[in-house]
Design a protein around this motif. Structure first.
Motif, PDB file in Angstrom:
ATOM      1  N   GLU A  62      -4.842  -3.418   0.151  1.00 16.55           N
ATOM      2  CA  GLU A  62      -4.130  -2.196   0.537  1.00 16.55           C
ATOM      3  C   GLU A  62      -2.621  -2.388   0.474  1.00 16.55           C
ATOM      4  O   GLU A  62      -1.901  -1.505   0.010  1.00 16.55           O
ATOM      5  CB  GLU A  62      -4.536  -1.764   1.948  1.00 16.55           C
ATOM      6  N   LEU A  63      -2.153  -3.548   0.909  1.00 16.71           N
ATOM      7  CA  LEU A  63      -0.719  -3.831   0.862  1.00 16.71           C
ATOM      8  C   LEU A  63      -0.216  -3.865  -0.586  1.00 16.71           C
ATOM      9  O   LEU A  63       0.851  -3.326  -0.894  1.00 16.71           O
ATOM     10  CB  LEU A  63      -0.416  -5.156   1.561  1.00 16.71           C
ATOM     11  N   LEU A  64      -0.984  -4.501  -1.465  1.00 18.19           N
ATOM     12  CA  LEU A  64      -0.597  -4.576  -2.868  1.00 18.19           C
ATOM     13  C   LEU A  64      -0.602  -3.194  -3.516  1.00 18.19           C
ATOM     14  O   LEU A  64       0.283  -2.872  -4.313  1.00 18.19           O
ATOM     15  CB  LEU A  64      -1.517  -5.521  -3.636  1.00 18.19           C
ATOM     16  N   GLN A  65      -1.579  -2.372  -3.162  1.00 22.12           N
ATOM     17  CA  GLN A  65      -1.651  -1.028  -3.732  1.00 22.12           C
ATOM     18  C   GLN A  65      -0.455  -0.187  -3.289  1.00 22.12           C
ATOM     19  O   GLN A  65       0.109   0.550  -4.092  1.00 22.12           O
ATOM     20  CB  GLN A  65      -2.961  -0.360  -3.345  1.00 22.12           C
ATOM     21  N   GLU A  66      -0.058  -0.315  -2.031  1.00 22.47           N
ATOM     22  CA  GLU A  66       1.111   0.421  -1.544  1.00 22.47           C
ATOM     23  C   GLU A  66       2.382  -0.060  -2.245  1.00 22.47           C
ATOM     24  O   GLU A  66       3.238   0.744  -2.613  1.00 22.47           O
ATOM     25  CB  GLU A  66       1.252   0.250  -0.040  1.00 22.47           C
ATOM     26  N   LYS A  67       2.487  -1.384  -2.407  1.00 20.11           N
ATOM     27  CA  LYS A  67       3.658  -1.950  -3.083  1.00 20.11           C
ATOM     28  C   LYS A  67       3.732  -1.468  -4.535  1.00 20.11           C
ATOM     29  O   LYS A  67       4.798  -1.106  -5.029  1.00 20.11           O
ATOM     30  CB  LYS A  67       3.592  -3.479  -3.033  1.00 20.11           C
ATOM     31  N   TYR A  68       2.578  -1.438  -5.202  1.00 18.27           N
ATOM     32  CA  TYR A  68       2.516  -0.974  -6.586  1.00 18.27           C
ATOM     33  C   TYR A  68       2.958   0.486  -6.684  1.00 18.27           C
ATOM     34  O   TYR A  68       3.763   0.842  -7.543  1.00 18.27           O
ATOM     35  CB  TYR A  68       1.094  -1.148  -7.129  1.00 18.27           C
ATOM     36  N   LYS A  69       2.446   1.307  -5.800  1.00 17.39           N
ATOM     37  CA  LYS A  69       2.794   2.729  -5.811  1.00 17.39           C
ATOM     38  C   LYS A  69       4.292   2.926  -5.568  1.00 17.39           C
ATOM     39  O   LYS A  69       4.942   3.715  -6.249  1.00 17.39           O
ATOM     40  CB  LYS A  69       1.989   3.465  -4.732  1.00 17.39           C
ATOM     41  N   LYS A  70       4.846   2.174  -4.636  1.00 17.53           N
ATOM     42  CA  LYS A  70       6.277   2.279  -4.327  1.00 17.53           C
ATOM     43  C   LYS A  70       7.126   1.864  -5.535  1.00 17.53           C
ATOM     44  O   LYS A  70       8.098   2.536  -5.885  1.00 17.53           O
ATOM     45  CB  LYS A  70       6.606   1.401  -3.120  1.00 17.53           C
TER      46      LYS A  70
ATOM     47  N   LYS B 101      -5.155  -1.264  13.338  1.00 17.45           N
ATOM     48  CA  LYS B 101      -5.892  -2.014  12.332  1.00 17.45           C
ATOM     49  C   LYS B 101      -4.913  -2.585  11.303  1.00 17.45           C
ATOM     50  O   LYS B 101      -4.063  -1.876  10.780  1.00 17.45           O
ATOM     51  CB  LYS B 101      -6.894  -1.100  11.645  1.00 17.45           C
ATOM     52  N   LYS B 102      -5.051  -3.854  11.022  1.00 22.00           N
ATOM     53  CA  LYS B 102      -4.210  -4.479  10.001  1.00 22.00           C
ATOM     54  C   LYS B 102      -4.724  -4.099   8.630  1.00 22.00           C
ATOM     55  O   LYS B 102      -5.926  -3.981   8.413  1.00 22.00           O
ATOM     56  CB  LYS B 102      -4.222  -6.000  10.151  1.00 22.00           C
TER      57      LYS B 102
END
Length: 58
Positions: free
Chosen positions: A12-20, A6-7
């Protein structure tokens, strides 16, 4: 199993980037304060993008 390919959504991508970025800023805060501030500023920009996406969905 079915979610394996699943893509991720843009949110979700932005949230992961923010967390990183937040984690990197925290790690840098004890070593290099100016680099930490730059990472924090990048994280804030990503957070603004997340907020815009949330508003556009509402």
């Amino acid at each position: 199993m079915f979610g394996l390919f699943k893509k991720k959504s843009e949110m979700e991508l932005l949230q992961e980037k923010y967390k990183k970025l937040q984690e990197e800023a925290y790690k840098l805060s004890t070593v290099n304060r100016t680099a930490s501030d730059k990472k924090q500023a990048e994280a804030e920009e990503v957070l603004d993008q997340i907020k815009k996406l949330e508003q556009s969905k509402a």
